[in-house]
Design a protein around this motif. Structure first.
Motif, short mmCIF file in Angstrom:
data_model
loop_
_atom_site.label_atom_id
_atom_site.label_comp_id
_atom_site.label_asym_id
_atom_site.label_seq_id
_atom_site.Cartn_x
_atom_site.Cartn_y
_atom_site.Cartn_z
N PHE A 78 0.85 -1.19 0.00
CA PHE A 78 0.00 0.00 0.00
C PHE A 78 0.88 1.25 0.00
N ASN A 80 -0.58 4.26 0.57
CA ASN A 80 -1.17 5.00 1.68
C ASN A 80 -0.93 4.20 2.95
N ARG A 82 -1.43 4.79 6.06
CA ARG A 82 -2.49 4.76 7.06
C ARG A 82 -3.57 3.76 6.65
N LEU A 83 -3.96 3.77 5.38
CA LEU A 83 -4.95 2.81 4.90
C LEU A 83 -4.36 1.40 4.92
N THR A 86 -4.46 -0.02 8.44
CA THR A 86 -5.81 -0.42 8.85
C THR A 86 -6.21 -1.74 8.21
N LEU A 87 -6.01 -1.85 6.90
CA LEU A 87 -6.39 -3.08 6.21
C LEU A 87 -5.52 -4.27 6.65
#
Length: 252
Positions: A78, A80, A82-83, A86-87
């Motif tokens: 990823f 991103n 932060r994303l 989370t994922l």
């Protein structure tokens, strides 16, 4: 008291290094390449092929460490962060939950190999079995362990310890990585030693001068000059011929 030898410690460190290397390898691989690989290992664990039961613990650790490496690879994929964090956290929660459920199911599900099915058939097998004389009752003789430290008068004359965990039989034969105690079959053809650190059992066939090293098995008893082995208290003991896959019926 369990005594760990240097060889056992080296094997333990080697196992840790292999597990870390496996996790790092999956962490460096693309997640779409590691996911099918772990899915295949999970399918092998779920199927529980009898021929792969000896690698049950190895596959379990491979799934645990492999999942950790796969999560690292998924996070790095990823842009991103932060994303991705989370994922990845959600994937870790789901993945380890599935892994725990799989291991719990395996621990509580009876593992029925061909040998276990022959020793304890289920009701369908009994219903379809032909009617005949009752099976012979097998009474196992509990193993009698003889210390090989020179203090036991029952110790065989041709079996001596030549080191802390090495035993010599006769002149040429030598068994390494065993505890200093031996059990003798009623017919004196077979000898048995616990592996060092009690990791299994070593059996020696005097007639054919051949040793058998069986990890994760323990000597349960003797019957008709044959060793019967057990993995844990939840499974019935099995004859050595079943364990080795050499159970042959002589036709008249």
């Amino acid at each position: 008291m369990v005594r760990l030898t240097f060889a056992a410690q080296r094997r333990r460190w080697l196992a840790w290094l292999l597990a870390i290397a496996w996790a790092v390898l999956l962490g460096l691989m693309p997640w779409w390449a590691g996911l099918p690989l772990l899915s295949g290992l999970a399918a092998i664990q779920a199927i529980q092929l009898p021929r792969l039961q000896r690698y049950h613990g190895f596959l379990r650790y491979a799934l645990r460490w492999g999942l950790a490496g796969l999560l690292v690879a998924a996070y790095l994929a990823f842009d991103n962060h932060r994303l991705g964090l989370t994922l990845t956290a959600l994937a870790a929660l789901a993945g380890f939950s599935v892994l725990v459920l799989l291991e719990s199911w395996q621990d509580h599900k009876p593992r029925r190999s061909a040998a276990i099915a022959a020793a304890s058939p289920d009701w369908k097998e009994l219903a379809l079995a032909p009617i005949g004389p009752a099976d012979t009752l097998i009474e196992l003789q509990a193993p009698y362990w003889i210390a090989l430290d020179g203090t036991s008068p029952d110790a065989p004359a041709d079996v001596t310890m030549v080191g802390a965990h090495s035993c010599r039989i006769g002149v040429d034969a030598r068994i390494d990585h065993v505890e200093p105690q031996v059990s003798i079959a009623p017919g004196a053809r077979w000898l048995a030693w616990p592996m060092a650190a009690w990791r299994g059992v070593v059996l020696y066939d005097r007639a054919h001068d051949k040793p058998y090293r069986l990890r994760d098995w323990q000597l349960y008893g003797w019957h008709a000059d044959e060793a019967w082995l057990s993995r844990d208290e939840e499974q019935p003991p099995l004859a050595l011929s079943h364990v080795l896959g050499q159970d042959v019926i002589d036709e008249p």
